[in-house]
Design a protein around this motif. Structure first.
Motif, short mmCIF file in Angstrom:
data_model
loop_
_atom_site.label_atom_id
_atom_site.label_comp_id
_atom_site.label_asym_id
_atom_site.label_seq_id
_atom_site.Cartn_x
_atom_site.Cartn_y
_atom_site.Cartn_z
N GLY A 5 8.03 7.28 -9.81
CA GLY A 5 6.44 7.53 -10.30
C GLY A 5 6.91 8.52 -11.36
O GLY A 5 5.96 8.66 -12.45
N GLY A 6 7.71 9.67 -11.15
CA GLY A 6 8.11 10.50 -11.94
C GLY A 6 8.61 10.04 -13.42
O GLY A 6 8.09 10.51 -14.55
N ALA A 7 9.45 9.16 -13.24
CA ALA A 7 10.08 8.58 -14.42
C ALA A 7 8.88 7.81 -15.24
O ALA A 7 8.94 7.64 -16.45
N ALA A 8 8.06 6.91 -14.34
CA ALA A 8 6.85 6.17 -15.23
C ALA A 8 6.11 7.13 -15.74
O ALA A 8 5.47 6.90 -17.21
N VAL A 9 5.72 8.36 -15.44
CA VAL A 9 4.79 9.22 -16.04
C VAL A 9 5.46 9.79 -17.43
O VAL A 9 4.90 9.92 -18.39
N GLY A 32 2.40 6.93 -6.56
CA GLY A 32 1.34 7.77 -7.03
C GLY A 32 1.36 8.97 -6.24
O GLY A 32 0.37 9.89 -6.41
N PHE A 33 2.22 9.19 -5.63
CA PHE A 33 2.53 10.70 -4.88
C PHE A 33 2.36 11.90 -5.87
O PHE A 33 2.98 11.89 -6.85
N VAL A 59 -1.21 6.30 -11.19
CA VAL A 59 -2.74 5.91 -10.67
C VAL A 59 -3.14 4.62 -10.63
O VAL A 59 -3.66 3.83 -9.71
N LEU A 60 -2.80 3.98 -12.04
CA LEU A 60 -3.08 2.76 -12.17
C LEU A 60 -2.20 1.56 -11.09
O LEU A 60 -2.63 0.72 -10.79
N ASN A 113 0.81 -1.52 -0.14
CA ASN A 113 0.14 0.04 -0.14
C ASN A 113 0.90 1.34 0.16
O ASN A 113 0.74 2.15 -0.85
N ALA A 114 1.83 1.32 1.07
CA ALA A 114 2.46 2.27 0.97
C ALA A 114 3.49 2.76 -0.28
O ALA A 114 3.63 3.87 -0.79
N TYR A 115 4.08 1.73 -0.98
CA TYR A 115 4.87 1.82 -2.23
C TYR A 115 4.04 2.39 -3.54
O TYR A 115 4.49 3.00 -4.23
N GLY A 116 2.83 1.99 -3.17
CA GLY A 116 1.81 2.34 -4.31
C GLY A 116 1.48 3.53 -4.18
O GLY A 116 1.40 4.29 -5.02
#
Length: 413
Positions: A158-162, A27-28, A171-172, A20-23
Motif C-alpha cells: 500500500g505504501g508503494a502504491a501511494v 488501505g491500512f 482507498v480505491l 476483504n482482509a488484503y484490501g
C-alpha cells in the motif's frame, strides 16, 4: 489442518474474508495519511480521526446487534460489504472533484467501523451454522492466518502504491475489495434458515443488552472478556506511542519502522497453524490459560528499545513473540466463544464483544496519550507493559463443564 476440507461454502466464505482482509491491509492507515498529505490536518485532527471515527462507529453499531441477530446472516454480510464499498468510494470521487473534507473522513471512518462490527457479528453467527462443531477451530485458525498474512503484505504494498499512484489509490483498492467480498458471499449456495425469537414476550425489551448479559453471566466468557479488554486495549494503546518514540526520539527511518511491524507478522502464520495441534494435545482450557498469560509478558520489552540496529532487532523480537502468542490464542478464544454462546444470541454477543473492545482501545489510547504528554512516550509504554502483566489474573481458573450445543442452520440445496 492445511489439507482439511471444510466444504465449498466455507471456501467461498474464506475467499471473501481474504479479499476483504488484503484490501484492508493495502488501505491500512490510508485515512490518516490522506488527512495529512491532502488536507494538511493537525496532529490533534489525526488523533481525532483515529479515535472519534471508531468510537462513533461503535455507538452506531450498538442497536445493530439485535437487528443482525434476527435476520439471515448472508444478506447482512453482503449489505455491510456494499455499504463499505459505497462510503469508501466517496473519498476518491470527492478527491477527484476537489471536494474532500476532514468531516467526510470522520463520517467514512464511523460508517466503516459500524459496518465492520455488524459484519463480524453476522459472519461469526454464520460460521457457527456453516461448519461442524469439531471444525470451528480449524476455520477460525484459517481466518487468523489470513489476517496476519494480509497485515504482513498489505501495508508495504500500500505504501508503494501511494508513492507511485497517489494518496487515494489504496482507498480505491480497499473499496473494491468490499465489492469483491460481497460477490464471494453471494456465491455461497447454502440455504439459511430464518432466525426465530426464542421468547416473543421479551422481543425488543432487553435485546440490546442480551449480548453483554450473556458475556457477564457466563463465568468463562466473563473472565475472558475482561482479560481481552485489558490486553487488546493496552497493546493497541502502545502503537501511537511507539510511532513517536521510534520515529521521533530514536530517529528510526520510516523503512525500519515499517519493517519492525511488518516482519513479525510471519509469526501470525506460525501461531495460527499450531492452534489445532496444541489444543488437541493440551486441551482448550490449558491453552487459554497458558498462552493467554504469555501474551502479557512481552510488551514490557518495548520499554528498553534503543537506537540503531539493536533497537530494530528488539522491536522485531518483541513483536514476533506477541504475534505468535496472539495468533495461537485468538482462534482458540473465538472457538470457545462460539461454543459457549447459544445460537439465538451469537450476533448480539459478538457485537457486544466488538463494541467493548473498541471502547477499551479508545479509552486506553487516550489515557496513554495523556500520560505520554505529561511524562514521555517511553514512560507511557513502560506503564502499559507493567499493567498488562496483571491481565493473567483475569483468565478463567477452571474449565467449563460443557459447551452450548451447536445446531446447524445452513443446508445445501
Amino acid at each position: 489442518m492445511a489439507g482439511r476440507s471444510l466444504g465449498r461454502d466455507f471456501r467461498w466464505l474464506w475467499a471473501a474474508y481474504a479479499v476483504n482482509a488484503y484490501g484492508s491491509g493495502l488501505g491500512f492507515g490510508a485515512l490518516p495519511l490522506i488527512a495529512v498529505l491532502v488536507l494538511h490536518a493537525s496532529p490533534a485532527q489525526v488523533s481525532a480521526l483515529a479515535a472519534v471515527g471508531p468510537a462513533v462507529g461503535a455507538l452506531i453499531a450498538l442497536p445493530l446487534g439485535p437487528w443482525v441477530e434476527f435476520r439471515r446472516k448472508r444478506p447482512v454480510m453482503i449489505a455491510m460489504d456494499l455499504a463499505r464499498f459505497a462510503v469508501m468510494l466517496t473519498i476518491p470521487v470527492a478527491y477527484a472533484f476537489g471536494r474532500l473534507s476532514f468531516v467526510q473522513l470522520l463520517v467514512v471512518s464511523a460508517v466503516v467501523a459500524a459496518a465492520k462490527i455488524a459484519s463480524s457479528a453476522a459472519s461469526g453467527a454464520y460460521l457457527k451454522a456453516l461448519v461442524r462443531p469439531d471444525d470451528l477451530l480449524v476455520a477460525n485458525a484459517r481466518f487468523e492466518s489470513t489476517t496476519w498474512s494480509s497485515i504482513a503484505v498489505g501495508p508495504p504494498l500500500g505504501g508503494a502504491a501511494v508513492g507511485l499512484f497517489g494518496p487515494v489509490t489504496t482507498v480505491l483498492a480497499d473499496a473494491f475489495s468490499y465489492l469483491l467480498s460481497a460477490l464471494g458471499i453471494t456465491a455461497i449456495r447454502g440455504r439459511e434458515e430464518p432466525p426465530r425469537r426464542t421468547d416473543e414476550r421479551r422481543a425488543r425489551a432487553g435485546e440490546l443488552l442480551d449480548g453483554w448479559r450473556h458475556l457477564l453471566t457466563h463465568p468463562g466468557l466473563r473472565a475472558l472478556y475482561a482479560n481481552q479488554l485489558l490486553v487488546s486495549g493496552l497493546i493497541m494503546a502502545t502503537e501511537p506511542l511507539l510511532a513517536v518514540l521510534l520515529l521521533g526520539q530514536l530517529g528510526f527511518p520510516p523503512w525500519q519502522y515499517g519493517l519492525a511491524f511488518a516482519a513479525p507478522c510471519v509469526g501470525g502464520l506460525i501461531g495460527s497453524r499450531l492452534a489445532r495441534r496444541v489444543v488437541a494435545r493440551y486441551g482448550q482450557h490449558r491453552i487459554l490459560r497458558t498462552v493467554g498469560a504469555l501474551r502479557a509478558v512481552w510488551l514490557i520489552g518495548l520499554a528498553f528499545v534503543q537506537p540503531g540496529v539493536a533497537g530494530l532487532v528488539t522491536v522485531i523480537a518483541v513483536e514476533l513473540a506477541i504475534i505468535i502468542s496472539m495468533s495461537l490464542y485468538n482462534p482458540v478464544l473465538a472457538t470457545y466463544r462460539l461454543e459457549h454462546t447459544p445460537k439465538d444470541r451469537v450476533a448480539r454477543t459478538l457485537s457486544a464483544w466488538s463494541i467493548g473492545s473498541s471502547a477499551s482501545i479508545a479509552i486506553l489510547s487516550a489515557l496513554g496519550g495523556l500520560l505520554a504528554d505529561a511524562t514521555s512516550p517511553r514512560t507511557a509504554v513502560t506503564v502499559a507493559g507493567l499493567l498488562i502483566l496483571a491481565s493473567p489474573l483475569l483468565l478463567p481458573r477452571r474449565p467449563d463443564p460443557a459447551r452450548v450445543p451447536v445446531r446447524h442452520a445452513v443446508t445445501v440445496d
